[in-house]
Design an enzyme around this catalytic site. Structure first.
Site, short mmCIF file in Angstrom:
data_model
loop_
_atom_site.label_atom_id
_atom_site.label_comp_id
_atom_site.label_asym_id
_atom_site.label_seq_id
_atom_site.Cartn_x
_atom_site.Cartn_y
_atom_site.Cartn_z
N LYS A 104 1.09 -1.01 -0.28
CA LYS A 104 -0.36 -0.13 -0.08
C LYS A 104 0.83 1.21 -0.21
O LYS A 104 0.57 2.12 -0.56
CB LYS A 104 -0.68 -0.24 1.21
N ASP A 134 -9.57 1.84 4.33
CA ASP A 134 -10.06 0.30 3.94
C ASP A 134 -10.49 0.28 2.99
O ASP A 134 -11.45 1.14 2.52
CB ASP A 134 -10.60 1.03 5.52
#
Length: 202
Positions: free
Chosen positions: A13, A70
């Site tokens: 990420k 998220d």
């Protein structure tokens, strides 16, 4: 140079988001730069709630603007699962391999036309004073019967991009950023970033 903190230790990420933030003259830090911050429990029932929990905690702990996301996979044939539980779908000590194996098991016998799915992402920036900027994105596709590709992480080997017909793990990082839920959410976040940055007094 101003700094922002990405509220994650996930190197995949961090690499993806750092690349997309290039050009904003921001130093991008991950949680590895702040070992004093322990695990942040994601107790929300939606992607937005979990992103807010993480961003608020990191902004308060560091005094810097924090960006949290998220994200997860929603598979229609199994009621939108694994959803917010995507990272821990296979239980305690979940790994990408175990999560993928469980998903394939849950879809055993489900025909191709019913294996529709999407990656969904909510991205939230939070300043230490509590100001927020929220954006979301979705990436439509379906779940293959077997993994393919060596790029990416998570469910990328099983997720087939609706537009190109290729598995997410077969795409280059640039191709994935152009299509992905996270890329769409971040581009929406960045469109409103200048006004947000002015508001938080940076």
């Amino acid at each position: 140079m101003a700094a922002v903190v990405l509220a994650t230790r996930n190197k995949g990420k961090i690499a993806e988001l750092s690349q997309m933030l290039e050009g904003f003259e921001l130093e991008v830090l991950g949680l590895d730069a702040f070992p004093e911050i322990g695990e942040i429990e994601e107790t929300g029932t939606t992607f937005e709630e979990n992103a807010r929990i993480k961003a608020q905690a990191v902004a308060q702990a560091t005094g810097l603007v924090a960006v949290a996301d998220d994200s997860g996979l929603e598979v229609d044939a199994i009621g939108g699962a694994p959803g917010v539980y995507s990272a821990r779908y296979s239980g305690e000590g979940a790994t990408d391999a175990r999560n993928n194996a469980k998903l394939l098991g849950a879809l055993d016998g489900v025909p191709a036309e019913r294996r529709t799915a999407r990656f969904r992402c909510v991205m939230l920036a939070c300043a230490p004073g509590g100001e927020e900027l929220v954006a979301d994105g979705a990436w439509e596709g379906h779940i293959a019967e077997a993994p393919r590709g060596d790029n990416g992480f998570g469910y990328d080997p099983l997720f087939v991009d609706l537009e190109s017909g290729r598995h997410s793990a077969e795409l280059t990082r640039e191709e994935k950023n152009a299509r992905s839920h996270r890329g769409k959410a971040l581009r929406r976040l960045l469109a409103d970033w200048p006004a947000f940055w002015t508001r938080v007094g940076r």
